[in-house]
Scaffold this motif. Structure first.
Motif, PDB file in Angstrom:
ATOM      1  N   THR A  17     -13.482  -4.238   2.585  1.00  0.00           N
ATOM      2  CA  THR A  17     -14.255  -4.187   1.322  1.00  0.00           C
ATOM      3  C   THR A  17     -13.519  -3.901   0.003  1.00  0.00           C
ATOM      4  O   THR A  17     -14.284  -3.693  -1.032  1.00  0.00           O
ATOM      5  CB  THR A  17     -15.530  -3.220   1.653  1.00  0.00           C
ATOM      6  OG1 THR A  17     -14.953  -1.813   1.774  1.00  0.00           O
ATOM      7  CG2 THR A  17     -16.341  -3.479   2.780  1.00  0.00           C
TER       8      THR A  17
ATOM      9  N   PRO B 235     -16.813  -1.265  -4.684  1.00  0.00           N
ATOM     10  CA  PRO B 235     -17.482  -2.458  -4.969  1.00  0.00           C
ATOM     11  C   PRO B 235     -17.549  -2.657  -6.439  1.00  0.00           C
ATOM     12  O   PRO B 235     -17.395  -1.800  -7.161  1.00  0.00           O
ATOM     13  CB  PRO B 235     -18.793  -2.506  -4.237  1.00  0.00           C
ATOM     14  CG  PRO B 235     -19.053  -1.134  -4.287  1.00  0.00           C
ATOM     15  CD  PRO B 235     -17.736  -0.190  -4.217  1.00  0.00           C
TER      16      PRO B 235
ATOM     17  N   VAL C 237     -17.056  -6.854  -2.844  1.00  0.00           N
ATOM     18  CA  VAL C 237     -18.511  -6.533  -2.707  1.00  0.00           C
ATOM     19  C   VAL C 237     -19.320  -6.446  -4.003  1.00  0.00           C
ATOM     20  O   VAL C 237     -18.569  -5.721  -4.703  1.00  0.00           O
ATOM     21  CB  VAL C 237     -18.663  -5.145  -1.755  1.00  0.00           C
ATOM     22  CG1 VAL C 237     -20.118  -4.867  -1.724  1.00  0.00           C
ATOM     23  CG2 VAL C 237     -17.912  -5.390  -0.371  1.00  0.00           C
ATOM     24  N   TYR C 238     -20.115  -6.982  -4.025  1.00  0.00           N
ATOM     25  CA  TYR C 238     -20.917  -7.104  -5.446  1.00  0.00           C
ATOM     26  C   TYR C 238     -22.405  -6.746  -5.057  1.00  0.00           C
ATOM     27  O   TYR C 238     -23.094  -7.531  -4.411  1.00  0.00           O
ATOM     28  CB  TYR C 238     -20.945  -8.575  -5.949  1.00  0.00           C
ATOM     29  CG  TYR C 238     -19.643  -9.112  -6.247  1.00  0.00           C
ATOM     30  CD1 TYR C 238     -19.230  -9.178  -7.501  1.00  0.00           C
ATOM     31  CD2 TYR C 238     -18.813  -9.750  -5.262  1.00  0.00           C
ATOM     32  CE1 TYR C 238     -17.766  -9.719  -7.840  1.00  0.00           C
ATOM     33  CE2 TYR C 238     -17.585 -10.283  -5.573  1.00  0.00           C
ATOM     34  CZ  TYR C 238     -17.014 -10.371  -6.867  1.00  0.00           C
ATOM     35  OH  TYR C 238     -15.739 -10.816  -6.883  1.00  0.00           O
ATOM     36  N   LEU C 239     -22.749  -5.822  -5.838  1.00  0.00           N
ATOM     37  CA  LEU C 239     -24.175  -5.148  -5.701  1.00  0.00           C
ATOM     38  C   LEU C 239     -25.246  -5.347  -6.856  1.00  0.00           C
ATOM     39  O   LEU C 239     -24.604  -4.859  -7.884  1.00  0.00           O
ATOM     40  CB  LEU C 239     -23.832  -3.503  -5.368  1.00  0.00           C
ATOM     41  CG  LEU C 239     -22.935  -2.908  -4.167  1.00  0.00           C
ATOM     42  CD1 LEU C 239     -22.678  -1.716  -4.276  1.00  0.00           C
ATOM     43  CD2 LEU C 239     -23.281  -3.270  -2.867  1.00  0.00           C
TER      44      LEU C 239
ATOM     45  N   MET D 295     -26.847  -7.532  -1.653  1.00  0.00           N
ATOM     46  CA  MET D 295     -25.500  -7.325  -1.589  1.00  0.00           C
ATOM     47  C   MET D 295     -24.870  -9.093  -1.497  1.00  0.00           C
ATOM     48  O   MET D 295     -25.209  -9.636  -0.797  1.00  0.00           O
ATOM     49  CB  MET D 295     -24.816  -6.605  -0.895  1.00  0.00           C
ATOM     50  CG  MET D 295     -23.391  -6.721  -0.310  1.00  0.00           C
ATOM     51  SD  MET D 295     -22.980  -5.300   0.520  1.00  0.00           S
ATOM     52  CE  MET D 295     -23.809  -6.127   2.220  1.00  0.00           C
TER      53      MET D 295
ATOM     54  N   THR E 185     -20.784 -10.834  -0.993  1.00  0.00           N
ATOM     55  CA  THR E 185     -19.500 -10.509  -0.548  1.00  0.00           C
ATOM     56  C   THR E 185     -18.932 -12.128  -0.694  1.00  0.00           C
ATOM     57  O   THR E 185     -19.519 -13.028  -0.333  1.00  0.00           O
ATOM     58  CB  THR E 185     -19.380  -9.988   0.723  1.00  0.00           C
ATOM     59  OG1 THR E 185     -20.169 -10.525   1.693  1.00  0.00           O
ATOM     60  CG2 THR E 185     -19.873  -8.506   0.780  1.00  0.00           C
TER      61      THR E 185
ATOM     62  N   ALA F 100     -17.222  -8.463   5.972  1.00  0.00           N
ATOM     63  CA  ALA F 100     -16.886  -7.432   5.060  1.00  0.00           C
ATOM     64  C   ALA F 100     -18.514  -6.854   4.536  1.00  0.00           C
ATOM     65  O   ALA F 100     -18.431  -5.402   4.193  1.00  0.00           O
ATOM     66  CB  ALA F 100     -16.545  -7.815   3.749  1.00  0.00           C
ATOM     67  N   GLY F 101     -19.551  -7.919   4.354  1.00  0.00           N
ATOM     68  CA  GLY F 101     -20.895  -7.078   4.102  1.00  0.00           C
ATOM     69  C   GLY F 101     -21.245  -6.056   5.384  1.00  0.00           C
ATOM     70  O   GLY F 101     -21.947  -5.177   4.705  1.00  0.00           O
TER      71      GLY F 101
ATOM     72  N   TYR G 172     -19.773  -2.894   4.773  1.00  0.00           N
ATOM     73  CA  TYR G 172     -20.229  -2.064   3.670  1.00  0.00           C
ATOM     74  C   TYR G 172     -21.705  -1.707   3.930  1.00  0.00           C
ATOM     75  O   TYR G 172     -22.108  -0.585   3.592  1.00  0.00           O
ATOM     76  CB  TYR G 172     -20.382  -2.987   2.254  1.00  0.00           C
ATOM     77  CG  TYR G 172     -20.497  -1.999   1.006  1.00  0.00           C
ATOM     78  CD1 TYR G 172     -19.202  -1.224   0.538  1.00  0.00           C
ATOM     79  CD2 TYR G 172     -21.627  -1.571   0.497  1.00  0.00           C
ATOM     80  CE1 TYR G 172     -19.324  -0.464  -0.275  1.00  0.00           C
ATOM     81  CE2 TYR G 172     -21.506  -0.657  -0.480  1.00  0.00           C
ATOM     82  CZ  TYR G 172     -20.438  -0.268  -0.682  1.00  0.00           C
ATOM     83  OH  TYR G 172     -20.474   0.991  -1.884  1.00  0.00           O
TER      84      TYR G 172
END
Length: 697
Positions: A306, A310, A362-364, A370, A372, A383-384, A387
């Motif tokens: 990750t 993020p 990772v993008y929140l 989320m 990814t 990856a998600g 996380y």
């Protein structure tokens, strides 16, 4: 706490009794790896020290069976274990020159191989080899890592487990940690395991079943303890943002994902994954989201997938303004890249590998979920999942204590470990369409599924669109079984329905994050003397073969232009678009319209690197839906032959005297969407075994 939240003991004595010792090790490993609360994909290790017969001497020897490098406990087979002479492993400590020379010990492990086993031993082998127990589990359970990642980790371990489970401070996996574990076991003979600070859990036992049950019992105790301690307490600092409704979350994700991809995939194409599950929404809605996200993950298995931290996307769910978030994305991603480069410069060593891709994984998104991105769908999804493991860890640790991320230098030393770099360099070269995303209309038919198969074989992720739900589900299941469920999706869509087409592309954006390839293939056929051609027949041909191609390509054009990454569009037209056929005026006219539309799009798409080409098949009888009904009967009648003579008739009519199959069309499509034809647009490839009347020039 509800008993349903505890991990179920799934050991079957009758099944295990029929197995060898190595078989029981695999059985235990698969059971443990099947539950993500126990360990994440590819994470954790299991081992057993088993009596074997030395093939050279015939003498009994002890062999360490331990999960090999790169395996996954939940899905591995017997050949996923490395096997090493325990006596040879026992000789290695005298060659160990200290922490500064850790990596050279990995090079000695192959010299300990038993049975010419090609499976490489992992860096975790010493962690199992020197524990004086026959069976050892090393897991990464969220509940235990929440203990390991707390500021008072050692005190929490003692409070929850007493002396049954010990505690060791953070140490990078390797030979030194193996010696630490050995020393702990000798000094604490009553202990059943140990918590590794910031890392995970070791447990052991005399039998495979005993070890498995101890692992479950220790994890379940942590789960129960956290349930009791966190009951009624606000998590992640309390709620700052309530999630938007499910349909709106997906709509916003469909807008954001191609925009993110456009900013991060100019050098290497990437595929996305979206997760709006409960734990994710709870985290991205918390008041402490940005503070916790900035601390990074704790377990090394997490941040290897990750990155250390993020990116929190600037989106305000109360305002629900995706355009504002889109406007802020370039600056946010540029700032992340600059921060990552600074991290690299702060922590690098003289012999560190060159800096890798500095973009976030990772993008929140507050109120949304989320996102990814990675080289392929499976890697983005995993990856998600990692996380989510990190979220669960932060939830527990921050609620009962203070969450502590892994030290930055330690994180860098693992991320840029020379051994990890060597593993990356050994990975096979990506296939020609790796990271690319394709959308194929008429995807459940013979030609459509053949095209999907060819694209999948070269690494593309494929969305099949079709109006026939049953056929679509069957095609997706078959292709998923062959190429992996992550690689193929299906969307039910009527290509003549504008709203349905737009919605289907939006669904594709949420599934994969963007678009690179459109193959417009949905089709019908009809035949009748011109004076007998009804308006209904004419309109149906124009709707599916004209309007359908227009709507699909228009939506693809919009996405490709917004992404700014170029792209390829291929129309599956027909020989009949160039060479008229008596008794098929509606079909021929619609196919001619397709060809000319493709030429127009080639003109408009070229400035944006969007290539548009056409494939003209002829007489693809095998597997083609249009040859299964009236068209077959009509063509046979028109040529005054029996239906079973059609294939031979068309073969003999061709210049090359060869039949044309769906995979032949697929090969032409592959050529036109791959870099092989990077300088070709506005072209027509006839795949008809030669028909002079349809020569395009």
């Amino acid at each position: 706490m509800s008993p349903a939240t505890l991990i179920e003991n799934r050991w079957d004595d009758a099944k295990a009794a029929a197995m060898s010792e190595a078989g029981r090790l695999l059985y235990r490993s698969n059971l443990l790896g099947a539950d993500k609360r126990i360990t994440n994909f590819g994470g954790g290790n299991t081992s057993a020290k088993i009596a074997e017969t030395d093939p050279l001497t015939g003498e009994p020897v002890t062999v360490l069976w331990v999960k090999g490098s790169g395996g996954d406990l939940g899905s591995m087979k017997q050949d996923g274990f490395a096997t090493l002479y325990q006596a040879k492993l026992d000789a290695l400590p005298r060659l160990y020159r200290g922490v500064a020379h850790e990596d050279e010990m990995v090079g000695l492990l192959p010299h300990c191989t038993f049975g010419l086993n090609p499976r490489a031993a992992s860096i975790d082998t010493p962690l199992h080899a020197y524990l004086p127990y026959r069976h050892v589990d090393h897991m990464h359970p969220d509940a235990v890592i929440a203990i390991a990642a707390a500021a008072n980790s050692e005190a929490l371990t003692a409070a929850i487990y007493g002396g049954e489970i010990g505690w060791l401070p953070w140490k990078r996996p390797g030979f030194e940690l193996g010696l630490w574990l050995s020393r702990f076991a000798r000094e604490n003979p009553a202990a059943k395991g140990v918590v590794l600070g910031g890392h995970g859990l070791f447990t052991w036992g005399d039998t495979a079943k005993d070890c498995y049950e101890t692992t479950l019992r220790i994890i379940n105790r942590a789960i129960a303890w956290f349930a009791e301690e966190t009951a009624g307490k606000p998590v992640f600092g309390g709620v700052a943002h309530a999630p938007l409704d499910a349909s709106r979350r997906r709509a916003v994700a469909a807008r954001l994902m191609p925009a993110i991809r456009a900013l991060i995939a100019s050098d290497e194409k990437k595929v996305g994954h979206f997760d709006d599950s409960g734990p994710v929404l709870e985290f991205v809605g918390g008041r402490d989201l940005e503070a916790l996200a900035a601390l990074g993950t704790s377990c090394p298995d997490h941040f290897l997938r990750t990155k250390i931290r993020p990116l929190v996307v600037p989106f305000d769910p109360a305002a629900d303004d995706p355009d504002a978030a889109l406007a802020g994305l370039p600056e946010a991603i540029a700032a992340y890249r600059a921060d990552y480069a600074a991290y690299y410069e702060r922590c690098r060593h003289p012999d560190s590998p060159a800096m890798r891709d500095p973009n976030p994984v990772v993008y929140l998104v507050p109120g949304i979920g989320m996102i990814t991105f990675a080289r392929d769908k499976a890697t983005a999804r995993i990856a998600g999942e990692f996380y989510v493991n990190a979220i669960n860890v932060m939830r527990g640790a921050s609620t009962v204590s203070t969450y502590v991320g892994l030290d930055e230098q330690e994180a860098f030393d693992i991320e840029y470990w020379l051994l990890e770099e060597a593993k990356l360099r050994r990975m096979p070269k990506p296939r020609s369409l790796a990271g690319r995303i394709a959308y194929v209309t008429g995807g459940a038919g013979g030609i459509g599924s053949a095209i999907a198969t060819r694209l999948l074989s070269e690494g593309a992720a494929v969305v099949l669109a079709d109006i026939d739900r049953a056929a679509l589900e069957a095609a997706v299941a078959q292709l998923g079984a062959g190429y992996g469920a992550d690689m193929v999706r299906g969307v039910v869509a009527d290509v003549t329905d504008e709203a349905a087409v737009i919605a289907s592309f939006a669904a594709a954006m949420v599934e994969y994050g963007g678009l690179d390839i459109l193959v417009s293939n949905a089709g019908i056929s009809s035949a009748a003397p011109f004076e007998e051609t009804t308006l209904e027949t004419w309109n149906r041909n124009m709707a599916i073969l004209g309007t359908g191609y227009f709507l699909a390509s228009r939506e693809a054009f919009r996405i490709l232009k917004r992404q700014g990454l170029g792209g390829a569009i291929v129309f599956i037209a027909s020989k009949n678009g160039l060479a008229a056929s008596a008794g098929a005026s509606a079909y021929c006219a619609a196919k001619a319209a397709e060809i000319h539309l493709a030429r127009c799009l080639a003109l408009e798409g070229a400035p944006d690197g969007i290539r548009v080409n056409t494939v003209n098949p002829d007489a693809v009888l095998r597997g083609s839906k249009i040859w299964q009904g009236e068209w077959r009967q009509q063509r046979a009648a028109s040529n005054r032959i029996r239906e079973d003579e059609l294939e031979e008739f068309y073969r003999n009519r061709s210049l090359l005297k060869r039949s044309v199959f769906p995979e032949d069309i697929a090969e032409a499509v592959y050529f036109l969407v791959a870099d092989l034809s990077a300088k070709s647009t506005g072209n027509i490839i006839n795949v008809d075994a030669g028909n002079a009347a349809s020569f395009s020039r």
